[in-house]
Design a protein around this motif. Structure first.
Motif: not given
Length: 73
Positions: A26-28, A35-36
């Motif tokens: 995963y890549h955030f 982040n919401i």
């Protein structure tokens, strides 16, 4: 038979923990507001939506009680 079931269960849990520990799946983005699951750029609309959502959640028991009293006569 029980040992076989336990061994399979242990093998499944090891495989699952390896998949969870991988960080390249995963890549955030690490930026503000990413982040919401909703947008915070339109603040008045966000405030209105939050008041409606939280207000309905707070009012639900009172509305239910009023409906029950209304049904009882």
């Amino acid at each position: 038979m029980y040992a076989n079931v336990l061994a399979r269960s242990a093998m499944r849990s090891r495989v699952a923990s390896r998949q969870v520990m991988r960080s390249d799946l995963y890549h955030f983005e690490n930026t503000n507001g990413q982040n919401i699951p909703f947008k915070t750029t339109n603040r008045p609309a966000l405030a209105l939506k939050m008041v409606a959502f939280l207000g309905l959640g707070f009012a639900a028991p009172f509305l239910g009680a009023a409906w029950q009293f209304h049904k009882a006569g």
